[in-house]
Design a protein around this motif. Structure first.
Motif, PDB file in Angstrom:
ATOM      1  N   SER A 193       0.605  -1.143   0.181  1.00  0.00           N
ATOM      2  CA  SER A 193      -0.120   0.020   0.063  1.00  0.00           C
ATOM      3  C   SER A 193       0.739   1.111  -0.064  1.00  0.00           C
ATOM      4  CB  SER A 193      -0.925  -0.029   1.229  1.00  0.00           C
ATOM      5  OG  SER A 193      -1.820  -1.250   1.230  1.00  0.00           O
ATOM      6  N   PRO A 194       1.922   1.280   0.852  1.00  0.00           N
ATOM      7  CA  PRO A 194       2.726   2.550   0.870  1.00  0.00           C
ATOM      8  C   PRO A 194       3.259   3.173  -0.835  1.00  0.00           C
ATOM      9  CG  PRO A 194       3.193   1.458   2.758  1.00  0.00           C
ATOM     10  CD  PRO A 194       2.350   0.572   1.880  1.00  0.00           C
ATOM     11  N   ALA A 195       3.422   2.052  -1.551  1.00  0.00           N
ATOM     12  CA  ALA A 195       4.035   2.382  -2.678  1.00  0.00           C
ATOM     13  C   ALA A 195       2.929   2.755  -3.560  1.00  0.00           C
ATOM     14  CB  ALA A 195       4.578   1.040  -3.343  1.00  0.00           C
ATOM     15  N   ARG A 196       1.678   2.642  -3.154  1.00  0.00           N
ATOM     16  CA  ARG A 196       0.613   3.025  -4.205  1.00  0.00           C
ATOM     17  C   ARG A 196      -0.071   4.332  -3.839  1.00  0.00           C
ATOM     18  NH1 ARG A 196      -0.136  -2.690  -3.824  1.00  0.00           N
ATOM     19  NH2 ARG A 196      -1.986  -2.228  -2.550  1.00  0.00           N
ATOM     20  N   ARG A 197      -0.098   4.411  -2.413  1.00  0.00           N
ATOM     21  CA  ARG A 197      -0.845   5.354  -1.955  1.00  0.00           C
ATOM     22  C   ARG A 197      -0.149   6.286  -1.050  1.00  0.00           C
ATOM     23  NH1 ARG A 197      -6.464   4.425  -1.238  1.00  0.00           N
ATOM     24  NH2 ARG A 197      -6.480   5.558   0.853  1.00  0.00           N
ATOM     25  N   PRO A 198      -0.113   7.762  -1.172  1.00  0.00           N
ATOM     26  CA  PRO A 198       0.753   8.740  -0.561  1.00  0.00           C
ATOM     27  C   PRO A 198       0.104   8.754   0.860  1.00  0.00           C
ATOM     28  CG  PRO A 198      -0.692   9.910  -1.812  1.00  0.00           C
ATOM     29  CD  PRO A 198      -0.912   8.262  -2.238  1.00  0.00           C
ATOM     30  N   ARG A 199       1.358   8.988   1.783  1.00  0.00           N
ATOM     31  CA  ARG A 199       0.691   9.226   3.148  1.00  0.00           C
ATOM     32  C   ARG A 199      -0.114  10.601   3.373  1.00  0.00           C
ATOM     33  NH1 ARG A 199       2.367   7.105   7.924  1.00  0.00           N
ATOM     34  NH2 ARG A 199       4.034   5.910   6.808  1.00  0.00           N
ATOM     35  N   LYS A 200      -1.085  10.781   3.962  1.00  0.00           N
ATOM     36  CA  LYS A 200      -1.814  11.871   4.108  1.00  0.00           C
ATOM     37  C   LYS A 200      -1.254  12.793   4.969  1.00  0.00           C
ATOM     38  CE  LYS A 200      -6.505   9.548   3.705  1.00  0.00           C
ATOM     39  NZ  LYS A 200      -7.877   9.375   4.213  1.00  0.00           N
ATOM     40  N   ALA A 201      -1.478  14.050   4.834  1.00  0.00           N
ATOM     41  CA  ALA A 201      -0.728  15.181   5.790  1.00  0.00           C
ATOM     42  C   ALA A 201      -1.453  15.068   7.132  1.00  0.00           C
ATOM     43  CB  ALA A 201      -1.342  16.504   5.055  1.00  0.00           C
TER      44      ALA A 201
END
Length: 201
Positions: free
Chosen positions: A183-191
């Motif tokens: 998931s981290p490779a496909r979805r950016p971390r939310k602010a």
């Protein structure tokens, strides 16, 4: 390892070095950390089933999966599986005791099902402890339609609810060069400003 470093290094590891067995002391450290997590009413309703032999793990994978996938081939390299269970009955019984003030076992009293909340905290404590032991770990669930057969095969009491499984082992890649996948490779971390609210939402 410093706590901040543990948090930074924690990842869901899905591929393990099969040539490196996990020392019993490291497994014990992870299990001890799980049991030190918060427990509502000190109910201690979380139980752990450790599968560390080849036969035990093979039986688990045979029961829980039919197809051959890249994810499954990687996860099957984990030398240790820790099945996390919780007991709703234990919590309902505990909070019906005189010092808690409820006179019945009605789950509607609960603002959230703390039998699952506590299991989540125990699982996170185990994941963080794995990093501190220089191990890789991953949390995943048993398919809902396979829980009954897993429970029956491994002698788990009927009142135990499946929460998930933690795989343990040494990562197949060195921590310094391990690529971020999943998931981290496909979805950016939310602010943080999207998730943290002060005073009003």
């Amino acid at each position: 390892m410093e706590f901040g470093e543990v948090l930074r290094r924690r990842r869901m590891i899905r591929s393990y070095d099969m040539a490196r067995p996990v020392p019993p002391a490291a497994i014990d450290g992870v299990l001890a950390a799980a049991l030190r997590a918060p427990s509502a009413g000190f109910t201690q309703g979380i139980s752990l089933l450790v599968l560390s032999s080849d036969a035990e793990r093979e039986r688990f994978w045979r029961l829980t999966s039919d197809s051959d996938t890249t994810w499954l081939r990687s996860m099957r390299t984990a030398p240790v599986l820790v099945l996390v269970w919780t007991s709703e009955e234990a919590y309902l019984d505990r909070y019906a005791e005189p010092d808690k003030g409820w006179t019945d076992r009605d789950p509607a009293h609960w603002s959230a099902p703390y039998w699952f909340v506590d299991a989540g905290m125990a699982s996170m404590a185990a994941l963080l402890s794995a990093v501190d032991q220089h191990l890789g770990a991953c949390f995943f669930g048993i398919p809902a339609d396979r829980i009954a057969v897993v429970r029956e095969t491994f002698g788990v009491p009927a009142n135990q609810l499946s929460v998930g499984v933690i795989s343990l082992g040494y990562s197949a890649a060195a921590p310094e060069v391990r690529p971020i996948t999943g998931s981290p490779a496909r979805r950016p971390r939310k602010a943080p400003t999207d998730l943290i609210h002060h005073g009003v939402w």
